[in-house]
Design an enzyme around this catalytic site. Structure first.
Site, PDB file in Angstrom:
ATOM      1  N   ASP A 259      -1.345  10.762  -2.953  1.00 17.90           N
ATOM      2  CA  ASP A 259      -0.256   9.860  -3.346  1.00 17.90           C
ATOM      3  C   ASP A 259       0.459  10.361  -4.606  1.00 17.90           C
ATOM      4  O   ASP A 259       1.674  10.247  -4.736  1.00 17.90           O
ATOM      5  CB  ASP A 259      -0.778   8.425  -3.530  1.00 17.90           C
ATOM      6  CG  ASP A 259      -2.128   8.366  -4.223  1.00 17.90           C
ATOM      7  OD1 ASP A 259      -2.635   9.420  -4.687  1.00 17.90           O
ATOM      8  OD2 ASP A 259      -2.695   7.265  -4.323  1.00 17.90           O
TER       9      ASP A 259
ATOM     10  N   ALA B  55       3.060   6.115  -8.019  1.00 21.76           N
ATOM     11  CA  ALA B  55       4.488   6.289  -8.332  1.00 21.76           C
ATOM     12  C   ALA B  55       4.756   5.959  -9.797  1.00 21.76           C
ATOM     13  O   ALA B  55       5.462   6.692 -10.492  1.00 21.76           O
ATOM     14  CB  ALA B  55       5.336   5.414  -7.413  1.00 21.76           C
TER      15      ALA B  55
ATOM     16  N   GLY C 115       1.604   2.921  -2.570  1.00 29.26           N
ATOM     17  CA  GLY C 115       1.265   3.811  -3.680  1.00 29.26           C
ATOM     18  C   GLY C 115       2.033   3.509  -4.952  1.00 29.26           C
ATOM     19  O   GLY C 115       2.523   4.430  -5.620  1.00 29.26           O
ATOM     20  N   SER C 116       2.138   2.222  -5.284  1.00 30.37           N
ATOM     21  CA  SER C 116       2.892   1.870  -6.496  1.00 30.37           C
ATOM     22  C   SER C 116       2.200   2.410  -7.750  1.00 30.37           C
ATOM     23  O   SER C 116       2.865   2.797  -8.708  1.00 30.37           O
ATOM     24  CB  SER C 116       3.080   0.357  -6.592  1.00 30.37           C
ATOM     25  OG  SER C 116       1.843  -0.310  -6.525  1.00 30.37           O
ATOM     26  N   SER C 117       0.859   2.478  -7.739  1.00 27.89           N
ATOM     27  CA  SER C 117       0.141   2.975  -8.928  1.00 27.89           C
ATOM     28  C   SER C 117       0.436   4.451  -9.155  1.00 27.89           C
ATOM     29  O   SER C 117       0.678   4.878 -10.291  1.00 27.89           O
ATOM     30  CB  SER C 117      -1.370   2.790  -8.769  1.00 27.89           C
ATOM     31  OG  SER C 117      -1.660   1.439  -8.539  1.00 27.89           O
TER      32      SER C 117
ATOM     33  N   GLY D 155       0.815  -1.215   0.000  1.00 36.75           N
ATOM     34  CA  GLY D 155       0.000   0.000   0.000  1.00 36.75           C
ATOM     35  C   GLY D 155       0.844   1.259   0.000  1.00 36.75           C
ATOM     36  O   GLY D 155       0.431   2.299   0.493  1.00 36.75           O
TER      37      GLY D 155
HETATM   38  O1  PMV Z   1      -4.736   3.231   1.258  1.00 33.79           O
HETATM   39  P1  PMV Z   1      -3.878   4.362   0.836  1.00 33.79           P
HETATM   40  O2  PMV Z   1      -2.498   4.323   1.477  1.00 33.79           O
HETATM   41  O3  PMV Z   1      -3.816   4.552  -0.621  1.00 33.79           O
HETATM   42  O4  PMV Z   1      -4.517   5.696   1.471  1.00 33.79           O
HETATM   43  C1  PMV Z   1      -5.825   6.073   1.218  1.00 33.79           C
HETATM   44  C2  PMV Z   1      -6.115   7.391   1.860  1.00 33.79           C
HETATM   45  C3  PMV Z   1      -7.561   7.861   1.668  1.00 33.79           C
HETATM   46  O5  PMV Z   1      -7.669   9.134   2.300  1.00 33.79           O
HETATM   47  C4  PMV Z   1      -8.517   6.906   2.362  1.00 33.79           C
HETATM   48  C5  PMV Z   1      -7.941   7.963   0.205  1.00 33.79           C
HETATM   49  C6  PMV Z   1      -7.348   9.143  -0.546  1.00 33.79           C
HETATM   50  O6  PMV Z   1      -7.286   9.072  -1.781  1.00 33.79           O
HETATM   51  O7  PMV Z   1      -7.013  10.161   0.071  1.00 33.79           O
END
Ligand code: PMV
Length: 306
Positions: A135, A94, A90-92, A88
């Site tokens: 992200d 990145a 954020g590979s997409s 989790g």
């Molecule tokens: O699950 P992650 O690490 O991609 O984080 C999501 C964070 C949220 O606030 C729930 C969604 C977002 O796009 O901000």
């Protein structure tokens, strides 16, 4: 000509979920990166992205870029990753940002960071339909950011790296599903559940605004307390899990200043804020309850040429 770029993954520090509803969040870029090699090709369009979870992010990036700049050549794209998409990190986002930057260099288009962000955010929305873009901002700008959805505010903070331990819960989170679950509870603005969630988001916003200053002052004990408060609110929101709670609690017992889940919840990672002296004890404690410690630095560089 071959262009190689890289962009970092991220960790949400404070403000997850609330950020979807216009509240601020804090996100930091991590040392695990995704690398993209792009080259013009006479043989049409090919993508070789073995570790990328969803290749649509690369496809959509190329499509949007080609449309925007009216480009029609063949293209070969290869990606490589420092980290597994399951954490989790954020590979997409990145891979999206690294691809945009590689294409901009290949076709000699000068893009500002904000233009890279805007293109990347468009890709996220086209593929996933939902998300704040935090992200994409982390992958583009790097460092630690104060961020408001859609890039309304993207403010790099003048900080050193945070003393964090990162623990993976062993369960892959389904972010779009978690976001939808909250959204469903908020369709009727006057319902009890919606009012309760609005209140939680208000409190999360207060934490983000306070912790921003405490981080700049390196006031770790206070940052830790605010982390625990944010975690409590995420539990009330119903996005934490037994495993994540356990990993946070055991970290506190082992001497961490604070601990919380990071991201959408339902799985993925937690973070603990820990002094140098307590670091090993906290890592051992996380492993003891079945977590996996991931060694990454934070506050790292954004997208760049390799
Ligand atoms: O699950 P992650 O690490 O991609 O984080 C999501 C964070 C949220 O606030 C729930 C969604 C977002 O796009 O901000």
């Amino acid at each position: 000509m071959k262009i190689k770029t890289s962009a970092p993954g991220k960790l949400m520090l404070f403000g997850e979920h609330a950020v979807i509803y216009g509240r601020p969040c804090l996100v930091t870029a991590v040392s695990s990166r995704i690398y993209v090699e792009a080259e013009k090709s006479s043989k049409g369009f090919s993508i070789d992205a073995p570790q990328v979870k969803d290749v649509r992010f690369v496809e959509e990036t190329v499509k949007i870029f080609k449309e925007k700049y009216k480009i029609d050549n063949g293209l070969s794209i290869k990606t490589q990753s420092d980290f597994s998409s399951q954490y989790g990190f954020g590979s997409s986002s990145a891979v999206t940002v690294a691809t945009i930057y590689a294409l901009s260099q290949l076709y000699k288009k000068k893009l500002t960071k904000k233009e890279i962000f805007d293109l990347g955010y468009k890709v996220t929305l086209n593929v996933q339909g939902i998300g704040s873009g935090f992200d994409i901002a982390a992958a583009t700008y790097g460092k630690t950011l104060y961020f408001i959805a859609g890039g309304k505010i993207i403010k790099p903070l003048k900080l050193k790296a945070l003393p964090l331990v990162v623990g993976y819960s062993g369960i892959k989170a389904d972010t779009p599903n978690m976001v939808q679950k909250i959204k469903a509870k908020m369709t009727n603005k006057k319902s009890k559940s919606s009012i309760k969630i609005q209140k939680i988001f208000e409190e999360i916003e207060n934490i983000v605004e306070t912790v921003k200053e405490e981080l700049i002052n390196n006031n770790w004990p206070r940052v830790g307390k605010l982390m625990n408060q944010n975690q409590k609110l995420l539990r009330q929101l119903g996005v934490s899990t037994e495993k994540l709670d356990k990993m946070c609690q055991i970290s506190l017992k082992a001497g961490a200043w604070g601990a919380k889940l990071s991201g959408a919840g339902g799985g993925d990672c937690m973070i603990a804020l820990v002094s140098y002296e307590k670091k090993e004890a906290v890592k051992e404690a996380i492993v003891r309850v079945g977590g996996e410690v991931i060694e990454v630095d934070n506050n790292t560089e954004g997208v760049k040429i390799e």
